[in-house]
Write an enzyme that holds these catalytic residues in place. Structure first.
Site, mmCIF file in Angstrom:
data_model
loop_
_atom_site.group_PDB
_atom_site.id
_atom_site.type_symbol
_atom_site.label_atom_id
_atom_site.label_comp_id
_atom_site.label_asym_id
_atom_site.label_seq_id
_atom_site.Cartn_x
_atom_site.Cartn_y
_atom_site.Cartn_z
ATOM 1 N N ASN A 194 -1.262 5.430 2.901
ATOM 2 C CA ASN A 194 -1.489 5.864 1.528
ATOM 3 C C ASN A 194 -2.702 6.789 1.478
ATOM 4 O O ASN A 194 -3.765 6.435 1.967
ATOM 5 C CB ASN A 194 -1.728 4.627 0.643
ATOM 6 N N SER A 216 -5.566 4.920 -1.103
ATOM 7 C CA SER A 216 -5.446 3.465 -1.039
ATOM 8 C C SER A 216 -6.682 2.790 -1.622
ATOM 9 O O SER A 216 -7.809 3.069 -1.221
ATOM 10 C CB SER A 216 -5.260 3.021 0.420
ATOM 11 N N SER A 217 -6.473 1.890 -2.585
ATOM 12 C CA SER A 217 -7.583 1.117 -3.153
ATOM 13 C C SER A 217 -8.048 0.105 -2.125
ATOM 14 O O SER A 217 -7.279 -0.744 -1.693
ATOM 15 C CB SER A 217 -7.136 0.389 -4.429
ATOM 16 N N THR A 243 -2.034 2.205 -7.976
ATOM 17 C CA THR A 243 -3.171 2.872 -8.613
ATOM 18 C C THR A 243 -2.694 3.870 -9.659
ATOM 19 O O THR A 243 -3.247 3.959 -10.761
ATOM 20 C CB THR A 243 -4.040 3.578 -7.549
ATOM 21 N N GLY A 274 -2.153 -5.145 -1.971
ATOM 22 C CA GLY A 274 -0.911 -5.810 -1.596
ATOM 23 C C GLY A 274 -1.091 -6.690 -0.369
ATOM 24 O O GLY A 274 -2.133 -6.681 0.293
ATOM 25 N N SER A 318 0.835 -1.194 0.000
ATOM 26 C CA SER A 318 0.000 0.000 0.000
ATOM 27 C C SER A 318 0.874 1.249 0.000
ATOM 28 O O SER A 318 1.791 1.382 0.806
ATOM 29 C CB SER A 318 -0.914 0.000 1.233
ATOM 30 N N GLY A 319 0.580 2.162 -0.929
ATOM 31 C CA GLY A 319 1.352 3.388 -1.030
ATOM 32 C C GLY A 319 2.524 3.306 -1.976
ATOM 33 O O GLY A 319 3.273 4.272 -2.129
ATOM 34 N N GLU A 337 -1.124 -7.940 3.282
ATOM 35 C CA GLU A 337 -1.463 -7.145 4.464
ATOM 36 C C GLU A 337 -1.137 -7.894 5.749
ATOM 37 O O GLU A 337 -1.397 -9.099 5.868
ATOM 38 C CB GLU A 337 -2.951 -6.775 4.456
#
Length: 574
Positions: free
Chosen positions: A132, A135-136, A81, A355, A76-77, A357
Site C-alpha cells: 500500500n 499505509s496507516s 484510509t 488490518g 492493507s491497501g 497482519e
C-alpha cells in the site's frame, strides 16, 4: 468491459472494492447532497454515503443508543484510509451546510480544521509499504462531535500503537514515514541549508527515495499545520527535530582496539550535525550513545557499549523522539479541533484500524494488532450474528491472548535478562490446554503459533520481552530535556512530569498501554450503534481496474439476495 460501481450491501455490511484509480464523479458535493436529501437513501445504489447518512439520521432521530460508530476494516491497501476520509468529508459537509445557529465563517473554520487533521496525521503516521502506497502505521478513532442541532462543532482523535520502529528500520522495498520524503523532495534551498540536507545527500533511513507517491506533498502538510494553528516558529522546531532524526541514521560506530574504551565514530559521522539540529551538546550526545550508566547501589558506573549496543541506543533515541513528537501533534490537533463538552451532546465515531497482519517474521507489534482484530471480530459477531455464534464461534478466545499478555507483562517487569527458550517453556506450561496455540519444540528460533480467526500466525519470541519493556536509557531522556529546541525540551520535560520513573508493577509497558487503550475503545463501541464497512483489495498488485467477474461479484447495486455472497463476506471477517 468494466462495471465502474464499487459498492454492494452484504446483509448488514457495506462491501467496498478498491478500484485502484480515481473515480471523479463518485464522491462529489452533488452526490453527497443526493444521498443526504433522499427520503430513502437505502433505495439508491450502494455507497459509503448511505452508511454515513444512516448513522447521521440515527443521531437526528435520537434512537438509542444515539452515538454511532463506523468501523472500517480490511487488509492493507484495501482502501480503509480513503474510506475514512470520505466519511469525514461527508459529515464536515452535511453537518455544517445547514447552520442556523453559528455564522458561516465559524462553520467553515470548524470544517476545515477537522479535515486538516487528516494530511498531518497521514504525513507523520503513514508510509509506503509493499502492499500500500499510503499505509496507516497506527490505528485511530475519530469522534465527530455534534451539537443539539446535529451540527459539527468539533472532533477528537484517539490513536493506537504507532509503528515507531519504522523510523530506524524499513523492510526491503518499503519506505519511512511520508513526512521525511516530503521534506527531502520539496524543501526550499534555505530549508535544505538549515536542515543540513543538500541535494543528492543519501540517508540510510530514507530508502527508496526515488519513488514518488501522491502523498509526497509537503505544501499540503504545511498548509494544514497553518490552518490548525501551528505557527511558523513551531513548524521550524518540528522540522529541525525531524532533520536531526534523519541525520542520526547516518551516524556509524566502530569498535575501539581497547575494550575498556568507548566505540569511536567514523570521521563522516562526526560532522553530520545531528547535535546541532537537536540542539544538544555534541560531546554529551556522543557520550550518551557510546557509554551506558549502570547503578551500583547509590553509585553510578559508566560502562562502554559494544558496537551493536551503540547502534541500538542510536535507534532508540530516534524512535523515542519521533513517538513523542507524534503524540505531541495528536494532542495539539485535539486541542485545536475538540469542542468544549458543554457545546456538544452526541458523536459519530470513525474507526480506521490496521488490518490483520501475518508476515514471515511476526513479533509483539503483530500480536497487538491481531489481538485488536480479534476483539473487533468478537464485537462484530456478538452484535450481528448471535444466532450463528453458537454454531460458528470465533476460533480464538480472548482469554488465551490475555494470558499471553500477562505472561509477557510479568517477564517484562522482572529484573532479569529475557531468554527466549525459557519464556517459551513458561508460556507452553500456562497455555498447554489451549487448542488454538501450538509449539514447535524443534525450531531453531523459539516461537509459538496462534490459530487466529483469519488464519495461523507464527510469533517470534526472541526480543518480545525487550520490545514490551521499550526501555529508554535515562541518560538519553536527560539529554533531551536539556535541548535548546523549545519543543523538544517541552516534550521530554512534560513526559518526565507525567510519567516519573517508577519501579515494580506500576511500570507502563507497550502491551499494558495498548491493552488499556483497546479496552477503552471497546467500551465506547459497545455503547454506540455500529455500522460496518468491509474494504476489499481485489488483487495483490494494485492493478488499475478489475476483471468483470470481480466487479460483478462486489458491485451489484441491488441489495444482495444470495446468501452465497453474504457468507463470502462473513468469511472475510471470520
Amino acid at each position: 468491459m468494466l462495471v465502474k460501481v464499487f459498492y454492494t450491501h452484504a446483509g448488514c455490511t457495506l462491501v467496498a472494492l478498491n478500484p485502484f484509480q480515481p473515480i471523479p464523479d463518485l464522491y462529489t458535493l452533488d452526490v453527497m447532497k443526493e444521498y443526504h436529501g433522499a427520503p430513502q437513501p437505502q433505495e439508491f445504489k450502494p455507497h459509503i454515503f448511505i452508511v454515513a447518512e444512516e448513522a447521521y439520521r440515527n443521531v437526528q432521530g435520537q434512537l438509542e443508543p444515539v452515538n454511532q460508530s463506523l468501523v472500517v476494516s480490511g487488509e492493507s491497501g484495501a482502501g480503509k484510509t480513503w474510506t475514512s476520509r470520505c466519511l469525514m468529508k461527508y459529515y464536515a459537509t452535511v453537518a455544517a451546510s445547514s447552520s442556523v445557529v453559528k455564522s458561516q465563517d465559524t462553520v467553515e473554520r470548524i470544517e476545515r480544521r477537522v479535515l486538516d487533521s487528516n494530511p498531518i496525521m497521514e504525513a507523520f503516521g503513514n508510509a509506503c509499504t509493499l502492499r500500500n502506497n499510503n499505509s496507516s502505521r497506527f490505528g485511530k478513532y475519530i469522534q465527530l462531535q455534534l451539537d443539539r442541532c446535529q451540527l459539527l462543532v468539533g472532533a477528537s482523535v484517539q490513536t493506537y500503537l504507532l509503528e515507531k520502529s519504522r523510523v530506524a528500520c524499513q523492510l526491503a522495498n518499503e519506505r519511512n514515514f511520508h513526512i521525511f520524503y516530503q521534506m527531502m523532495k520539496m524543501a526550499t534551498d534555505e530549508q535544505r541549508k538549515e536542515w543540513k540536507m543538500p541535494p543528492g545527500q543519501c540517508f540510510v533511513w530514507l530508502p527508496n527515495s526515488e519513488k514518488t507517491v501522491e502523498e509526497d506533498c509537503f505544501h499540503e502538510t504545511v498548509e494544514a499545520m497553518v490552518h490548525l494553528g501551528i505557527n511558523t516558529e513551531r513548524q521550524r522546531q518540528i522540522f529541525r527535530i525531524l532533520a536531526g532524526i534523519l541525520q542520526l541514521g547516518n551516524v556509524n560506530f566502530y569498535s575501539s582496539t581497547d575494550e575498556s574504551q568507548p566505540c569511536n565514530l567514523d570521521e563522516q559521522s562526526k560532522g553530520i550535525g545531528s547535535d546541532l539540529l537537536l540542539c544538544v551538546p555534541a560531546e554529551e550526545l556522543q557520550m550518551c550513545l557510546r557509554v551506558r550508566m549502570l547503578k551500583a547501589g547509590k553509585q553510578s558506573v559508566l560502562k562502554p557499549c559494544s558496537q551493536a549496543e551503540c547502534s541500538m541506543r542510536r535507534d532508540c533515541l530516534a524512535k523515542v523522539i519521533y513517538a513523542q513528537l507524534f503524540d505531541w501533534l495528536v494532542t495539539f490537533i485535539n486541542n485545536s479541533i475538540c469542542a468544549d463538552k458543554s457545546t456538544w451532546c452526541n458523536f459519530i465515531g470513525v474507526l480506521d484500524v490496521y488490518g490483520f497482519e501475518c508476515f514471515q517474521i511476526n513479533n509483539l507489534e503483530q500480536l497487538c494488532i491481531n489481538y485488536a482484530n480479534e476483539k473487533l471480530q468478537q464485537h462484530f459477531v456478538s452484535h450481528y450474528l448471535r444466532a450463528q455464534q453458537v454454531r460458528r464461534p470465533s476460533t480464538l478466545h480472548a482469554e488465551m491472548l490475555t494470558t499471553l499478555h500477562l505472561r509477557v507483562l510479568q517477564e517484562s517487569r522482572l529484573n532479569r535478562v529475557s531468554d527466549a527458550k525459557t519464556l517459551r517453556v513458561r508460556l507452553e506450561k500456562e497455555l498447554c490446554d489451549n487448542a488454538n496455540i501450538s509449539w514447535d519444540k524443534f525450531s531453531k528460533e523459539p516461537h509459538f503459533t496462534v490459530a487466529h480467526y483469519a488464519g495461523k500466525v507464527h510469533y517470534q519470541i526472541q526480543g518480545m520481552v525487550e520490545k514490551n519493556k521499550d526501555p529508554v536509557p535515562p541518560e538519553l531522556s536527560s539529554l533531551l530535556q536539556k535541548s535548546d529546541n523549545p519543543l523538544l525540551h517541552q516534550i521530554f520535560t512534560d513526559k518526565e512530569t507525567e510519567n516519573p520513573t517508577t519501579k515494580g508493577l506500576s511500570k507502563v509497558t507497550v502491551v499494558s498501554k495498548f491493552k488499556n487503550s483497546l479496552e477503552s475503545l471497546m467500551k465506547i463501541l459497545h455503547t454506540t450503534t455500529p455500522h460496518y464497512t468491509r474494504c476489499i483489495k481485489p488483487n495483490p498488485d494494485c492493478f488499475n481496474g478489475c476483471s468483470l467477474t470481480t466487479v460483478r461479484l462486489s458491485c451489484s447495486w441491488r441489495p444482495v439476495a444470495s446468501w452465497r455472497l453474504f457468507i463470502s463476506v462473513l468469511l472475510a471477517f471470520q
